[in-house]
Design a protein around this motif. Structure first.
Motif, PDB file in Angstrom:
ATOM      1  N   MET A 125       0.821  -1.198   0.000  1.00  0.00           N
ATOM      2  CA  MET A 125       0.000   0.000   0.000  1.00  0.00           C
ATOM      3  C   MET A 125       0.863   1.260   0.000  1.00  0.00           C
ATOM      4  O   MET A 125       0.548   2.253  -0.666  1.00  0.00           O
ATOM      5  CB  MET A 125      -0.931  -0.014   1.215  1.00  0.00           C
ATOM      6  N   LYS A 126       1.969   1.220   0.734  1.00  0.00           N
ATOM      7  CA  LYS A 126       2.871   2.364   0.758  1.00  0.00           C
ATOM      8  C   LYS A 126       3.485   2.602  -0.615  1.00  0.00           C
ATOM      9  O   LYS A 126       3.632   3.748  -1.062  1.00  0.00           O
ATOM     10  CB  LYS A 126       3.963   2.133   1.806  1.00  0.00           C
ATOM     11  N   LYS A 127       3.838   1.518  -1.300  1.00  0.00           N
ATOM     12  CA  LYS A 127       4.414   1.646  -2.641  1.00  0.00           C
ATOM     13  C   LYS A 127       3.385   2.220  -3.612  1.00  0.00           C
ATOM     14  O   LYS A 127       3.717   3.076  -4.451  1.00  0.00           O
ATOM     15  CB  LYS A 127       4.882   0.273  -3.115  1.00  0.00           C
ATOM     16  N   MET A 128       2.131   1.769  -3.507  1.00  0.00           N
ATOM     17  CA  MET A 128       1.095   2.267  -4.400  1.00  0.00           C
ATOM     18  C   MET A 128       0.762   3.729  -4.117  1.00  0.00           C
ATOM     19  O   MET A 128       0.497   4.508  -5.037  1.00  0.00           O
ATOM     20  CB  MET A 128      -0.153   1.406  -4.256  1.00  0.00           C
ATOM     21  N   GLU A 129       0.773   4.123  -2.847  1.00  0.00           N
ATOM     22  CA  GLU A 129       0.546   5.527  -2.508  1.00  0.00           C
ATOM     23  C   GLU A 129       1.651   6.404  -3.078  1.00  0.00           C
ATOM     24  O   GLU A 129       1.393   7.508  -3.577  1.00  0.00           O
ATOM     25  CB  GLU A 129       0.476   5.683  -0.985  1.00  0.00           C
ATOM     26  N   SER A 130       2.875   5.928  -3.007  1.00  0.00           N
ATOM     27  CA  SER A 130       3.994   6.676  -3.575  1.00  0.00           C
ATOM     28  C   SER A 130       3.842   6.819  -5.085  1.00  0.00           C
ATOM     29  O   SER A 130       4.104   7.890  -5.653  1.00  0.00           O
ATOM     30  CB  SER A 130       5.302   5.978  -3.227  1.00  0.00           C
ATOM     31  N   ARG A 131       3.392   5.761  -5.728  1.00  0.00           N
ATOM     32  CA  ARG A 131       3.183   5.812  -7.177  1.00  0.00           C
ATOM     33  C   ARG A 131       2.058   6.779  -7.520  1.00  0.00           C
ATOM     34  O   ARG A 131       2.137   7.521  -8.502  1.00  0.00           O
ATOM     35  CB  ARG A 131       2.862   4.412  -7.702  1.00  0.00           C
TER      36      ARG A 131
END
Length: 258
Positions: free
Chosen positions: A9-15
């Motif tokens: 989820m953190k990676k997707m938020e960053s994207r």
């Protein structure tokens, strides 16, 4: 591949934030931002399990002249499943190596897609191992460990003398998956050329019938199901005797009519 949910989820938020900053420069970035945002909303609101998945279809032929036509057929078949195919040319050898058993760690990250467990599992239903059953008629199921197998519960037991009929009965409590199993069985048999007639109570098979383009007759108070149990030949009429039997059937009279 199942990663930590918070990490994904953190990676997707960053994207999403990166695409947000670039959306003013490209319409493609704006569309990608909306897709990532929808992914995050579904994951949070419905408690989905995000996974990273990789699927590929390997085709081959001994004649180089047939290779292009074979690629087009494979791409067309995938497109009919609403899957957007991409032909890999340069990295084909790396993907072939990475998809061998125990070599999955060598698959590059750019060959993996972010999706949910439910969607990723749909593609596994197309796997089978015909060594599980020598029969060419059956259905795809899995064993207790989740390994896909091909199982014939109709013809092969008859030919082997294990049973003398093809009758089946499924028992289970409410919500145990009886209708789900029967939908899967009917769909499998239909795709292999079987003619199917279902007496449905509760509209459990209405969706399947609509999916395969079948005919579904249902009861409605304004348009009830009507049928005539008596055969009337050409030139014959429904006389008073037949009407009386239909209203108040007598077993002996019906037997005589037969």
């Amino acid at each position: 591949m199942i990663d930590e949910v918070q990490k994904t989820m953190k990676k997707m938020e960053s994207r999403r934030r990166r695409l947000q900053s670039l959306s003013a420069y490209s319409r493609e970035n704006a569309i990608s931002r909306e897709a990532v945002n929808a992914f995050l909303n579904e994951a949070i609101s419905q408690g989905r399990q995000p996974v990273r998945a990789h699927f590929n279809l390997l085709v081959w032929t001994e004649k180089h002249s047939e290779l292009k036509d074979l690629r087009n057929k494979a791409s067309s078949a995938l497109a009919q499943m609403d899957a957007n195919p991409r032909q890999e040319i340069t990295g084909a050898a790396q993907m072939f190596w990475g998809c061998m058993p125990c070599n999955e760690a060598d698959l590059p990250d750019n060959e993996q897609l972010d999706t949910f467990c439910e969607q990723a599992a749909c593609f596994f239903t197309q796997e089978s191992s015909y060594r599980d059953s020598i029969s060419d008629f059956g259905m795809r199921v899995v064993d207790r460990s989740g390994r896909p197998i091909w199982l014939d519960i109709s013809d092969y037991p008859m030919r082997s003398g294990l049973t003398t009929n093809r009758n089946k009965a499924i028992f289970g409590g409410s919500g145990s998956g009886k209708s789900f199993v029967m939908n899967h069985l009917h769909r499998s048999y239909y795709e292999q050329g079987a003619h199917i007639v279902i007496v449905d109570v509760g509209h459990s098979y209405h969706g399947l019938c609509k999916l395969v383009g079948g005919y579904y007759f249902t009861y409605d108070e304004k348009d009830p199901i009507k049928f005539n149990p008596f055969f009337i030949a050409d030139g014959d009429t429904l006389d008073t005797e037949k009407k009386g039997i239909a209203k108040n059937p007598d077993p002996d009279a019906l037997e005589k009519r037969r």
